[in-house]
Design an enzyme around this catalytic site. Structure first.
Site, mmCIF file in Angstrom:
data_model
loop_
_atom_site.group_PDB
_atom_site.id
_atom_site.type_symbol
_atom_site.label_atom_id
_atom_site.label_comp_id
_atom_site.label_asym_id
_atom_site.label_seq_id
_atom_site.Cartn_x
_atom_site.Cartn_y
_atom_site.Cartn_z
ATOM 1 N N ASP A 108 -11.204 2.765 4.017
ATOM 2 C CA ASP A 108 -11.544 1.349 3.807
ATOM 3 C C ASP A 108 -13.060 1.170 3.679
ATOM 4 O O ASP A 108 -13.529 0.100 3.304
ATOM 5 C CB ASP A 108 -11.053 0.499 4.998
ATOM 6 N N GLN A 139 -4.612 -1.739 9.637
ATOM 7 C CA GLN A 139 -4.506 -3.044 8.979
ATOM 8 C C GLN A 139 -5.100 -4.131 9.881
ATOM 9 O O GLN A 139 -4.697 -4.279 11.031
ATOM 10 C CB GLN A 139 -3.031 -3.344 8.664
ATOM 11 N N LYS A 155 0.845 -1.206 0.000
ATOM 12 C CA LYS A 155 0.000 0.000 0.000
ATOM 13 C C LYS A 155 0.873 1.246 0.000
ATOM 14 O O LYS A 155 0.619 2.206 -0.727
ATOM 15 C CB LYS A 155 -0.937 -0.005 1.223
#
Ligand code: NDP
Length: 284
Positions: free
Chosen positions: A119, A96, A52
């Site tokens: 997200d 994460q 990422k």
């Protein structure tokens, strides 16, 4: 033999478009910034975070990695999120997952400002997805939709079957297909006659998390097969949820693993970070 949908190439094209938009935004004085929180040193999570970060850098997005030790407390983690919520140079925040067992995923997701929730996991953003007034796209399902669009595969009026009902993939996937006028069936571990249901699909999306779970007898000839799974086979080799070698000769189009949905998820994260930066600066 199925057409292979090249997620790597499609994601590269999308990342190029995003990079161009990032450059334009910077000319207006806004530099998009993403903070990625990593708790502990789970090897798969470390790889995802590294990928990422690299993708952000390539697109001109400022990426800040915040590494916290595995024994970080819930209070410490929430304090980090709170600080990021207030920083004007950070437009997107992601933590994460999965977190170490002593930490509460849900509480952390709820603590991220919905405006920075790139997200799209926060309940407020999930609600937006549900009603079709989408602020942030759910990265993996939206990545699948981009693959379909850019491969000229229309979903309107099609029978779509999604295997998996997780909050991250299955449910939002079904919602995006529905918003584009597909007829959607969601399958899960209690579904009866799974193979038969799958055989009715014009578009079959597998998000199960089991290596080679979708076998040739579950696929209608000519169907589009989208494989979201990331698993290891008996030899430790990366593979999807679909038995690719057996299904490829039957399907009309198919995504490989690796090189299918995976690269799209990251591209969509970049897109959401760009969107967040625009929204927070009154430019969206
Ligand atoms: P979850 O484990 O949260 O969900 C799996 C789903 O599969 C559940 O709904 C479960 O049903 C269903 N399932 C499990 N076994 C069966 C079965 N025998 N028959 C029918 N359904 C079954 O996984 P995720 O949704 O988070 O992820 C799915 C896969 O996608 C994983 O391999 C993951 O690594 C991958 N992934 C890939 C991404 C990418 O970028 N390519 C991003 C995110 C995930 P039930 O609800 O009844 O338990």
């Amino acid at each position: 033999m199925a057409t292979r949908i090249d997620g790597k190439a499609i994601a590269a094209a999308l990342r190029g478009e995003i990079a161009a938009e990032v450059a334009q935004l910077k000319e207006k004085g806004v530099a998009p910034g993403l903070a990625v929180i990593l708790v502990g040193e789970d090897p798969a999570s470390c790889t995802y975070v590294r990928n990422k970060q690299k993708a952000c850098e390539e697109a001109g997005i400022h990426a800040e990695q915040i590494n916290l030790p595995a024994d970080t407390t819930q209070e410490q983690l929430l304090a980090v999120v709170e600080e990021l919520n207030h920083r004007s140079d950070i437009h997107g925040i992601l933590c994460q997952l999965p977190l170490p067992r002593h930490l509460d995923d849900e509480a952390v997701i709820a603590a991220i400002s919905p405006a920075k929730d790139v997200d799209a996991f926060h309940a407020e953003n999930v609600g937006h997805i549900m009603i079709g007034d989408i602020r942030f796209l759910p990265c993996t399902p939206a990545g699948v939709m981009e693959l379909l669009h850019r491969s000229d595969i229309s979903v309107e009026g099609k029978q779509c079957v999604v295997i998996g009902r997780s909050n991250i993939v299955g449910k939002p996937m079904a919602m995006l297909l529905l918003h584009e006028n597909a007829t959607v069936t969601i399958c899960h571990s209690r579904t009866k006659n799974l193979a038969e249901v799958c055989r009715g699909a014009d578009i079959l999306v597998a998000a199960v998390g089991r290596a080679k779970f979708v076998t040739a007898d579950m696929v209608k000839p000519g169907a589009t097969v989208i494989d979201v799974g990331i698993n290891r086979d008996e030899n430790g080799k990366l593979c999807g949820d679909v038995d690719f070698d057996a299904v490829e000769p039957i399907a009309g189009a198919i995504t490989p693993v690796p090189g299918g949905v995976g690269p799209m998820t990251i591209a969509l994260l970049l897109k959401n970070t760009l969107t967040a930066a625009k929204q927070q600066n009154g430019l969206a």
